[in-house]
Design a protein around this motif. Structure first.
Motif, short mmCIF file in Angstrom:
data_model
loop_
_atom_site.label_atom_id
_atom_site.label_comp_id
_atom_site.label_asym_id
_atom_site.label_seq_id
_atom_site.Cartn_x
_atom_site.Cartn_y
_atom_site.Cartn_z
N SER A 114 -5.38 -14.25 8.86
CA SER A 114 -4.01 -13.87 8.49
C SER A 114 -4.01 -12.91 7.30
CB SER A 114 -3.19 -15.12 8.16
OG SER A 114 -3.78 -15.85 7.10
N THR A 115 -4.95 -13.09 6.37
CA THR A 115 -5.03 -12.20 5.20
C THR A 115 -5.43 -10.80 5.63
OG1 THR A 115 -5.69 -14.08 3.83
CG2 THR A 115 -6.09 -11.87 2.94
N ILE A 116 -6.39 -10.70 6.54
CA ILE A 116 -6.82 -9.39 7.05
C ILE A 116 -5.67 -8.67 7.73
CG2 ILE A 116 -8.40 -8.21 8.63
CD1 ILE A 116 -9.83 -9.40 6.25
N LEU A 117 -4.95 -9.39 8.58
CA LEU A 117 -3.84 -8.79 9.32
C LEU A 117 -2.72 -8.38 8.37
CD1 LEU A 117 -3.68 -11.15 12.43
CD2 LEU A 117 -4.57 -8.82 12.33
N ARG A 118 -2.46 -9.17 7.35
CA ARG A 118 -1.40 -8.82 6.41
C ARG A 118 -1.73 -7.53 5.67
NH1 ARG A 118 -1.17 -13.32 4.12
NH2 ARG A 118 -2.46 -12.94 2.29
N ILE A 119 -2.99 -7.34 5.31
CA ILE A 119 -3.41 -6.10 4.64
C ILE A 119 -3.31 -4.91 5.58
CG2 ILE A 119 -5.43 -4.90 3.69
CD1 ILE A 119 -6.25 -7.53 2.40
N LEU A 120 -3.74 -5.10 6.81
CA LEU A 120 -3.73 -4.00 7.78
C LEU A 120 -2.32 -3.56 8.15
CD1 LEU A 120 -6.65 -5.11 10.17
CD2 LEU A 120 -6.69 -3.29 8.44
N ARG A 121 -1.36 -4.45 8.01
CA ARG A 121 0.03 -4.11 8.36
C ARG A 121 0.82 -3.58 7.17
NH1 ARG A 121 0.02 -9.36 11.43
NH2 ARG A 121 -0.31 -8.83 13.62
N ASP A 122 0.24 -3.57 5.99
CA ASP A 122 0.96 -3.20 4.77
C ASP A 122 0.97 -1.69 4.58
OD1 ASP A 122 2.13 -3.03 2.27
OD2 ASP A 122 1.11 -4.82 1.52
N GLU A 123 2.16 -1.11 4.75
CA GLU A 123 2.31 0.35 4.66
C GLU A 123 2.16 0.87 3.24
OE1 GLU A 123 5.53 3.73 6.17
OE2 GLU A 123 5.85 1.60 6.63
N ARG A 124 2.21 0.00 2.26
CA ARG A 124 2.11 0.44 0.86
C ARG A 124 0.76 1.07 0.55
NH1 ARG A 124 4.05 -4.94 -2.18
NH2 ARG A 124 2.81 -5.83 -0.48
N TYR A 125 -0.26 0.77 1.35
CA TYR A 125 -1.58 1.35 1.11
C TYR A 125 -1.63 2.84 1.45
CZ TYR A 125 -3.12 -3.45 0.46
OH TYR A 125 -3.27 -4.74 0.00
N THR A 126 -0.59 3.38 2.09
CA THR A 126 -0.51 4.82 2.36
C THR A 126 0.19 5.57 1.23
OG1 THR A 126 1.61 4.64 3.51
CG2 THR A 126 -0.39 4.32 4.83
N GLY A 127 0.61 4.85 0.17
CA GLY A 127 1.32 5.48 -0.93
C GLY A 127 2.82 5.40 -0.79
N THR A 128 3.29 4.81 0.32
CA THR A 128 4.73 4.65 0.55
C THR A 128 5.17 3.27 0.11
OG1 THR A 128 4.71 6.16 2.44
CG2 THR A 128 6.54 4.61 2.31
N CYS B 85 1.40 -6.95 -7.93
CA CYS B 85 0.99 -5.81 -7.08
C CYS B 85 0.24 -6.34 -5.87
CB CYS B 85 0.09 -4.86 -7.87
SG CYS B 85 0.90 -4.00 -9.23
N PRO B 86 0.27 -5.59 -4.77
CA PRO B 86 -0.53 -6.00 -3.61
C PRO B 86 -2.02 -5.89 -3.91
CG PRO B 86 0.43 -3.83 -3.25
CD PRO B 86 1.04 -4.37 -4.50
N TYR B 87 -2.82 -6.67 -3.19
CA TYR B 87 -4.28 -6.65 -3.35
C TYR B 87 -4.78 -5.21 -3.22
CZ TYR B 87 -9.21 -7.69 -2.46
OH TYR B 87 -10.59 -7.75 -2.52
N GLY B 88 -5.57 -4.76 -4.16
CA GLY B 88 -6.08 -3.39 -4.17
C GLY B 88 -5.42 -2.53 -5.23
N TYR B 89 -4.29 -3.04 -5.79
CA TYR B 89 -3.57 -2.30 -6.83
C TYR B 89 -3.44 -3.16 -8.08
CZ TYR B 89 -2.09 1.35 -3.55
OH TYR B 89 -2.06 2.39 -2.64
N GLN B 90 -3.11 -2.50 -9.16
CA GLN B 90 -2.81 -3.17 -10.42
C GLN B 90 -1.73 -2.37 -11.13
OE1 GLN B 90 -6.41 -3.12 -12.73
NE2 GLN B 90 -6.34 -0.92 -13.08
N LYS B 91 -1.16 -2.96 -12.17
CA LYS B 91 -0.13 -2.27 -12.93
C LYS B 91 -0.75 -1.49 -14.07
CE LYS B 91 4.58 -3.75 -12.64
NZ LYS B 91 5.74 -4.21 -13.41
#
Length: 523
Positions: free
Chosen positions: A243-257, A169-175
């Protein structure tokens, strides 16, 4: 191939993951059918049956261990007949299957039998089955492609139901226990903090500083704290990478999509992937609980556009990728201003590190390095190192003489043997003189080996010395550090406070070896 002596029948069995649900295709069922058919073949008394089984492999390509072993034995002439349940067991690619049946197997005299397709190459006398067999190939290939599409469709359906497919899972989520994505209570607030700070207009440097002051572990450190040491985090020190900060900020999965289909295989059965255009991505809204709002995400994306650096027509500078901080061991960033300089930005967030604020002018560092190169090159050029050309010629002459002596004694040994055959000498005399000649040849061969090793080393030393001289001359006439010199001599440069540097050489002791040897001779 002599069938009267030995006749080897190969039973090839393949079961893919999709075939497991079909009982008729089980390994046991296939083996029973093939064994029964093999029993009807009467090609000799010493018939041997070998089994080749690929369990869990797709038929879309021939990258299967058992089939590769079978084909190797075919090329070695160890197989006389191959029996399969049907063509699809051997392969589902019409081009590759046709190549083996029309080119390879006839070349090696292999009899190929497909029980289910009522195909026996021996009964067709060189024919490959005609139009009906071609249609069977194509059916198998289209079945494989259709199966791939159906598998992908089933995956999409599971995604729509919220059943997450990926293991990580992406950082901030778990299964969750049911396999769905759910917020990680420990790390989800950190993701929300990063987006909140970015939404307020803070730069990545300010965000990194805020995370450091709060003592928030980097994603790698967090995984390591949970016993998942995937990366070396010994140099992290709770300092996040830009680079880690930018990767998180660009990750649309954090909107639930959830987004899938970013990449696709280059061909059916291949594991090579290529990126797809963003317009072809498959988005699944409301797939999992959102950590941030869609509005905040859109706002941050607009902010990222302003942060993005516009690439100019910049040239690669001589020390590209070679300058590192000696304290924290991270790469130093080059600031391309009017007077470019390297600085350690990794420890910018805290003054507690010795490399906090460490920087060095690019021109100053290049001058320091060229000065070191120039002094060593000058020392090498000023030293009169003997070339040993005369000595090498003498040793080569000795080696040639030794070789001639060996040839002379070998000629005498042949003459002695001829005398024995003509019964001009007795067996006892032949043995005595042969032993003496062998001892002399052995002594001379040992001497020749020593001389050859010595002359080869002298030649290599001469070539190395010439290369050193050439490089020293290039350094002297360069007038300054060039990209070619840096690439040839330098692996890394570590910069320490007080403008101290440490050079990791690509060519260790390139100059000093000859200098040291000359000093030893003068003592």
């Amino acid at each position: 191939m002599d069938k009267d002596i030995s006749y080897v029948i190969a039973l090839y069995i393949r079961l893919s993951l999709e075939d497991i649900r079909t009982d008729s295709l089980s390994i046991e069922n296939q083996e029973e059918i093939l064994q029964k058919y093999a029993g009807t073949i009467e090609e000799g008394k010493n018939t041997k049956i070998l089994k080749f089984i690929d369990n869990g492999y797709s038929g879309t390509n021939f990258e299967r261990p058992a089939v590769q072993e079978l084909l190797s034995m075919v090329k070695e002439g160890k197989i006389h007949c191959i029996i399969v349940k049907d063509f699809s067991r051997f392969g589902r690619d019409s081009m590759e299957v046709g190549y083996f049946m029309e080119r390879v197997f006839p070349l090696y005299g292999i009899r190929f039998i497909s029980v289910g397709d009522h195909y026996d190459s021996d009964s067709l006398h060189g024919d490959t089955g005609g139009l009906s067999m071609t249609f069977r190939y194509l059916i198998n290939e289209f079945y494989s492609r259709d199966l791939s599409v159906k598998s992908k469709t089933a995956k999409y359906i599971k995604m729509r139901r919220g059943e997450y497919q990926s293991v990580i899972c992406p950082y901030g989520y778990q299964k969750s226990p049911d396999g769905r994505m759910e917020p990680d209570k420990e790390t989800a607030p950190h993701v929300q903090l990063i987006f909140a700070l970015a939404g307020e207009g803070n730069s990545t440097s300010r965000i990194i500083e805020a995370l450091f002051q709060k003592g928030i572990l980097t994603p790698g450190e967090y995984k390591a704290s949970k016993g998942k040491a995937y990366h070396d985090v010994s140099r992290s020190h709770h300092i996040w990478q830009r680079s880690t900060i930018l990767r998180i900020l660009r990750d649309e999965r954090y909107t639930g999509t959830y987004i899938m289909g970013k990449r696709t295989v280059t061909e059916v059965g291949s594991h090579h992937l290529r990126p797809k255009d963003e317009s072809e991505w498959f988005r699944i809204p409301n797939h999992h609980p959102a950590l941030i709002s869609r509005e905040l995400f859109t706002q941050v994306q607009a902010q990222l556009v302003r942060w993005k650096c516009v690439k100019k027509n910049t040239h690669l500078y001589p020390l590209y990728g070679k300058v590192f901080c000696g304290c924290c061991r991270h790469a130093m960033e080059r600031r391309a201003v009017k007077k470019p300089f390297f600085h350690c930005r990794y420890t910018k967030v805290t003054p507690d590190f010795p490399c906090h604020g460490l920087q060095i002018q690019e021109a100053e560092l290049e001058d320091m390095l060229y000065s070191i190169f120039y002094k060593q090159a000058q020392l090498l050029l000023d030293i009169d190192v003997p070339t040993n050309i005369g000595t090498l010629e003498k040793e080569l002459a000795r080696q040639d003489t030794c070789g001639q002596e060996i040839q002379k004694w070998q000629d005498q040994k042949r003459v002695l043997y001829e005398q024995l055959l003509l019964q001009e000498i007795s067996t006892d005399k032949y043995q005595r003189e042969k032993d003496e000649i062998d001892r002399e040849i052995n002594r001379l061969e040992q001497a020749y080996t020593v001389l050859h090793t010595k002359t080869a080393q002298m030649q290599m030393d001469g070539e190395t010395r010439a290369a050193k001289k050439k490089l020293a001359q290039d350094i002297r006439y360069a007038g300054g550090l060039t990209a070619e010199l840096a690439e040839t001599l330098i692996e890394r440069i570590y910069v320490y406070p007080g403008k101290q540097i440490e050079i990791v050489w690509k060519m260790k002791d390139f100059f000093m070896q000859d200098i040291a040897s000359q000093e030893e001779k003068s003592m």
